[in-house]
Design an enzyme around this catalytic site. Structure first.
Site, mmCIF file in Angstrom:
data_model
loop_
_atom_site.group_PDB
_atom_site.id
_atom_site.type_symbol
_atom_site.label_atom_id
_atom_site.label_comp_id
_atom_site.label_asym_id
_atom_site.label_seq_id
_atom_site.Cartn_x
_atom_site.Cartn_y
_atom_site.Cartn_z
ATOM 1 N N LYS A 105 0.858 -1.199 0.000
ATOM 2 C CA LYS A 105 0.000 0.000 0.000
ATOM 3 C C LYS A 105 0.882 1.232 0.000
ATOM 4 C CE LYS A 105 -4.490 0.776 0.236
ATOM 5 N NZ LYS A 105 -5.563 -0.151 -0.161
ATOM 6 N N GLY A 217 -20.610 6.990 2.483
ATOM 7 C CA GLY A 217 -19.524 7.265 1.541
ATOM 8 C C GLY A 217 -20.078 7.209 0.133
ATOM 9 N N ALA A 221 -16.561 3.588 -4.659
ATOM 10 C CA ALA A 221 -17.193 2.350 -4.184
ATOM 11 C C ALA A 221 -18.661 2.576 -3.819
ATOM 12 C CB ALA A 221 -16.418 1.795 -2.995
#
Ligand code: GLU
Length: 415
Positions: A105, A217, A221
């Site tokens: 990451k 959110g 996504a």
């Protein structure tokens, strides 16, 4: 009070899994820490002519099963411990869906919302220059994550290609279609999550037609999740939110129209004919399915017992603390844990790498079919461990993933 350092949480989850699998302490020691990490300072010429120095990280957690893989986040609250945790979760994510990759990451401490396109481009190029010795198609392959986009991937690919003096499409995924991106990568995280929702609904006996959904959110996504649960299953999305707040309407939202509103105003807030709702209250709504699709640590010991959803599909990384996991398990909430639920992104990233290597590109239907197969298999492998060991779904996903990584390490003679 829950521990909120994501890396300590990731280590605690692993310790728990090591206990369930009765892993040797030496194996656990290897798996508890990243294999390699790099901290860089990136000087960027800002539009006002002054130079600012940004801090960035790249963590390679474990490469036993293949090159490390994982996104890059641009976020003002980024910390190296968050990146370490996310790199660990990428390792388990690639293993649970059984793709031949390890986990990594990256992150840069910055606020992209306050930067111009030119500043973002110079930062993106500077970051890749700084970590160029670590990445590469056979070493470590970045991708988008929070606040990074296909355009940013294109700049990074271009910069790396300049350094290597040849096109290097396979060094990064989530690229625009015109530059070696894959069909189906845009909605892959949400679509993969939807396939697991379909299987989970079958397991808990929930009829998805008309089932109510709340989404925290509304980035890549969350937005696609809204579109797909409505179009694939006929679910009703009753609430969505972003960092500025949320909206609720009992009759269900038109997710596309909400997206257009957000594109115009910067937020879902104030979408016509809806009631305002806070991010906290959204999580506790009386809905069938809850989809946290924003950041870490939003479901804690303080609100877990108020959650009414039957299924939680964690499209965000790390939204639930270990204390909250215990409460949800006791309350019979079926959690599809993050590194399983959101593995669709990296799965199509893997397909993108394969297509880049072959220079031959697949139709979208083929991507969907292959993604469905990977996600469905991973969900059922996890469900099998959940029933066999009588543990929660996160521990079950850990058991599946960690066993695969340990077996690869053993076969390589690393143990
Ligand atoms: N950032 C995404 C994740 O957390 C995708 C990673 C990738 O495609 O490599 O899974």
């Amino acid at each position: 009070m829950s521990e909120l350092n994501p890396f300590l949480i990731a280590q605690r989850q692993l310790d728990e899994c090591a206990r369930i699998l009765d892993l040797d302490d030496s194996v656990r020691e290897i798996l508890r820490v990243p294999m390699r990490e790099m901290h860089v300072s990136i000087p960027v010429r800002m539009d006002n002519g002054k130079t600012r120095v940004f801090q960035g990280f790249r963590v390679q957690y474990n490469d036993a099963r293949g090159p490390t893989k994982g996104g890059i986040r641009f976020h003002p609250d980024e910390t190296v411990d968050t990146v370490r945790a996310l790199a660990a979760w990428m390792t388990w994510k690639a293993a649970v869906v059984d793709i031949p990759l390890g986990g990594g990451k990256g992150g840069v401490i910055c606020n992209p919302k306050q930067m111009s396109d030119g500043e973002l481009e110079r930062l993106s190029r500077g970051y890749i220059q700084a970590i160029s010795r670590m990445v590469g198609p056979e070493n470590d392959v970045p991708a988008p994550d929070v606040y990074t986009t296909p355009q940013i991937m294109a700049w990074m690919m271009d910069e790396y290609s300049k350094i290597m003096q040849k096109n290097q499409f396979g060094m990064i995924t989530g690229k625009p279609l015109e530059l070696g991106g894959s069909a189906g990568r845009g909605d892959a995280t949400a679509r993969g999550g939807c396939y697991t929702i379909r299987e989970a609904a079958d397991h808990v006996g929930l009829d998805l037609k008309g089932a109510t959904v709340a989404i925290q959110g509304y980035g890549n996504a969350g937005y696609f999740a809204g579109i797909l649960v409505s179009s694939l299953f006929g679910c009703k999305v009753v609430a969505v939110s972003d960092s500025r707040g949320g909206i609720f309407i009992e009759d269900g939202l038109n997710c596309e129209a909400v997206f257009e509103h957000k594109a115009m105003t910067g937020s879902v807030v104030d979408f016509p004919d809806t009631m305002p709702i806070s991010n906290e209250d959204l999580l506790e709504l009386d809905v069938d399915i809850l989809i946290p699709a924003a950041l870490e640590n939003v479901i804690t010991d303080e609100n877990a017992s108020n959650i009414k959803a039957k299924i939680i599909c964690e499209l965000a990384n790390g939204p639930t603390t270990p204390e909250a996991d215990d409460i949800l398990y006791k309350n019979d909430v079926h959690v599809i844990p993050d590194f399983l639920a959101n593995a669709g992104g990296v799965t199509v990233s893997y397909f993108e790498m394969v297509q880049n290597f072959y220079m031959y590109y697949w139709e979208e239907e083929l991507i969907h079919e292959r993604l469905d197969k990977k996600m469905t298999r991973a969900y059922h492998a996890t469900l099998h461990a959940f029933m066999k060991y009588k543990i929660n779904m996160r521990q079950a996903a850990y058991v599946v993933a960690v066993e695969r990584v340990v077996e690869a390490m053993r076969l390589r003679g690393r143990l």
